[in-house]
Design a protein around this motif. Sequence first.
Motif, PDB file in Angstrom:
ATOM      1  N   GLN A  17     -11.102  92.143 -99.494  1.00  0.00           N
ATOM      2  CA  GLN A  17     -10.690  93.831 -99.463  1.00  0.00           C
ATOM      3  C   GLN A  17     -11.479  94.118 -98.232  1.00  0.00           C
ATOM      4  O   GLN A  17     -10.890  95.017 -97.617  1.00  0.00           O
ATOM      5  N   PHE A  18     -12.709  94.167 -98.024  1.00  0.00           N
ATOM      6  CA  PHE A  18     -13.819  94.640 -97.159  1.00  0.00           C
ATOM      7  C   PHE A  18     -13.697  94.510 -96.030  1.00  0.00           C
ATOM      8  O   PHE A  18     -14.159  95.301 -94.766  1.00  0.00           O
ATOM      9  N   ALA A  54     -11.204  91.814 -94.498  1.00  0.00           N
ATOM     10  CA  ALA A  54      -9.648  92.050 -94.115  1.00  0.00           C
ATOM     11  C   ALA A  54      -8.580  93.024 -95.041  1.00  0.00           C
ATOM     12  O   ALA A  54      -6.417  92.659 -94.244  1.00  0.00           O
ATOM     13  N   ARG A  55      -8.082  93.257 -95.126  1.00  0.00           N
ATOM     14  CA  ARG A  55      -7.053  94.365 -95.551  1.00  0.00           C
ATOM     15  C   ARG A  55      -7.876  95.966 -95.886  1.00  0.00           C
ATOM     16  O   ARG A  55      -7.182  96.938 -94.972  1.00  0.00           O
ATOM     17  N   ASP A  56      -8.505  96.625 -96.516  1.00  0.00           N
ATOM     18  CA  ASP A  56      -9.352  98.257 -96.201  1.00  0.00           C
ATOM     19  C   ASP A  56     -10.272  97.595 -94.854  1.00  0.00           C
ATOM     20  O   ASP A  56     -10.721  96.537 -94.577  1.00  0.00           O
ATOM     21  N   TYR A  57     -10.724  99.062 -94.319  1.00  0.00           N
ATOM     22  CA  TYR A  57     -11.655  98.502 -92.894  1.00  0.00           C
ATOM     23  C   TYR A  57     -10.618  97.593 -91.920  1.00  0.00           C
ATOM     24  O   TYR A  57     -11.348  97.288 -91.522  1.00  0.00           O
ATOM     25  N   VAL A  58      -9.539  98.080 -91.493  1.00  0.00           N
ATOM     26  CA  VAL A  58      -8.927  97.251 -90.716  1.00  0.00           C
ATOM     27  C   VAL A  58      -7.868  98.580 -89.907  1.00  0.00           C
ATOM     28  O   VAL A  58      -7.156  99.100 -90.666  1.00  0.00           O
ATOM     29  N   THR A  59      -8.334  98.069 -88.225  1.00  0.00           N
ATOM     30  CA  THR A  59      -7.460  99.387 -88.036  1.00  0.00           C
ATOM     31  C   THR A  59      -5.940  98.321 -87.262  1.00  0.00           C
ATOM     32  O   THR A  59      -6.492  97.495 -86.772  1.00  0.00           O
ATOM     33  N   ILE A  89      -8.764  94.032-108.051  1.00  0.00           N
ATOM     34  CA  ILE A  89      -8.389  94.693-106.567  1.00  0.00           C
ATOM     35  C   ILE A  89      -7.007  93.921-106.893  1.00  0.00           C
ATOM     36  O   ILE A  89      -6.836  93.556-107.744  1.00  0.00           O
ATOM     37  N   THR A  90      -6.357  95.055-106.243  1.00  0.00           N
ATOM     38  CA  THR A  90      -5.347  94.333-106.225  1.00  0.00           C
ATOM     39  C   THR A  90      -4.751  94.259-104.966  1.00  0.00           C
ATOM     40  O   THR A  90      -4.599  94.919-103.380  1.00  0.00           O
ATOM     41  N   ARG A  91      -3.843  93.313-105.181  1.00  0.00           N
ATOM     42  CA  ARG A  91      -4.035  92.186-103.739  1.00  0.00           C
ATOM     43  C   ARG A  91      -2.076  93.252-103.130  1.00  0.00           C
ATOM     44  O   ARG A  91      -1.160  93.067-103.753  1.00  0.00           O
ATOM     45  N   ASN A 114     -16.687  91.416-107.046  1.00  0.00           N
ATOM     46  CA  ASN A 114     -18.268  92.193-106.528  1.00  0.00           C
ATOM     47  C   ASN A 114     -17.866  92.448-105.590  1.00  0.00           C
ATOM     48  O   ASN A 114     -17.292  91.965-104.109  1.00  0.00           O
ATOM     49  N   PHE A 115     -18.326  93.751-104.794  1.00  0.00           N
ATOM     50  CA  PHE A 115     -18.243  93.644-103.710  1.00  0.00           C
ATOM     51  C   PHE A 115     -19.057  93.107-102.611  1.00  0.00           C
ATOM     52  O   PHE A 115     -19.826  92.244-103.172  1.00  0.00           O
ATOM     53  N   ALA A 116     -18.341  92.871-100.985  1.00  0.00           N
ATOM     54  CA  ALA A 116     -19.028  91.664-100.535  1.00  0.00           C
ATOM     55  C   ALA A 116     -18.085  92.275 -98.542  1.00  0.00           C
ATOM     56  O   ALA A 116     -17.513  92.845 -98.798  1.00  0.00           O
TER      57      ALA A 116
END
Length: 385
Positions: A246-247, A249-254, A172-174, A183-185
């Motif tokens: 990431q999944f 709060a950063r990606d999967y954010v509209t 992950i790169t913030r 890990n994916f979560a």
Amino acid sequence: MHAIPRREFIISGGAALTAMALLKGSRAYGYPSRPGEAVVPWLDELPPNPVPEVIKNQLVWEDLDSWITPNAKFFSIAHFNRPVIDADTWNLQIDGLVKNPTSLTLADIKARPRQEVTFTIECSGNDGLPFFNGGIGNAVWAGTPLAPILQEAGVLDEGIEVVFWCADEGEITRPDDVKFKQNFARSMSLADAMDAKNLLCYEMNGTPLPPDNGFPLRLVAPGWYGIANPKWLTRIEVRDRRFQNQFMARDYVTLREEERDGRTVWVETSVGRALLKSAPARVTQIASDYRVVGAAWGAPVERVEVKIDDGQWMPAVIDRSEEAEFAWKLWSLDWPDPQPGEHTVTSRAVDTSGQVQPAMDDPVIAKKHTYWESNGQVTRRVRVS
Ligand SMILES: Nc1nc2c(c(=O)[nH]1)N[C@H]1C(S)=C(S)[C@@H](COP(=O)(O)O)O[C@H]1N2
Ligand SMILES: [Mo]
């Protein structure tokens, strides 16, 4: 009747259910087709997929000929690696803010009460990128309800968030450039996680979960976008505050512009529950008798309407031969003797509370600045000869 040891009873009971599921998986599902029809291909085919390791096996809409999507034709998404897990050494940890941390084997999970749900899962990125319109499929998922497992673990009073950790891992790169491996979560509030419909799922259309779809165990959260259905589960952790990775709060954010008292407010929200949507699947033809067939999903669908070119909305016929609360509804519209030449075909779904699937120029879509949750009306192009 002989007294059979309980263990054997469970095994034979399980085998009978598996056999039933197999029969079910192989039965012919209803579909609004006509004998002798030919499929007319869409003119707007997708450009090549630039991320073939992430998005695999997209649904080819013209091939949609069954209410259930067979496993071999089911899309899959993997943001990191695609782990191959040995079920014999795998287990599921339940820990964090619980009274009784535990670990369950696959056999433990399969020995628990079995529940099935027919659920259409759609990636929230579907139709948001030019090369991506087949991130959707409908399967019969089987597993055991999550809620009693959390109950037995005894969630402590401070526990408000349930994190589903998975075996896949990536770097992950913030935005602040800090890099780390994780890990994916994905997580859910405790209240959402406790929904009686959520399953710890080990079976898809009557067979063990295929590796690409999460073997040996995934969460199935009916009514939620794909991202909320984590695969390759290893650990369920209860925490005392909202979890933001990431999944979440950063990606999967509209990101949307919303109007508030005549002022524009930019609002970012995490992708969660599915939204009302429909799409034309294919046009078929018997001589000059054309027909449009499609699907509608994401909310309780009341009706579907279809528009050819800039014409009037026409009511489609919903196929009632197969229906389930969380499954797509297939629909059709007869289109006799269309004018030769190119046409556009657009569909829109209306749900039981009267909500209409938004047009592409509706502010809810036009003022959305990210590609997630693209539930605007889908228009396809076709040539009539
Ligand atoms: N562990 C893990 N679970 C995951 C993903 C992932 O990359 N890793 N992708 C999610 C996304 S974005 C979607 S759309 C669905 C897709 O489910 P499928 O691959 O079974 O079609 O899985 C979700 N679960
Ligand atoms: Mo997704």
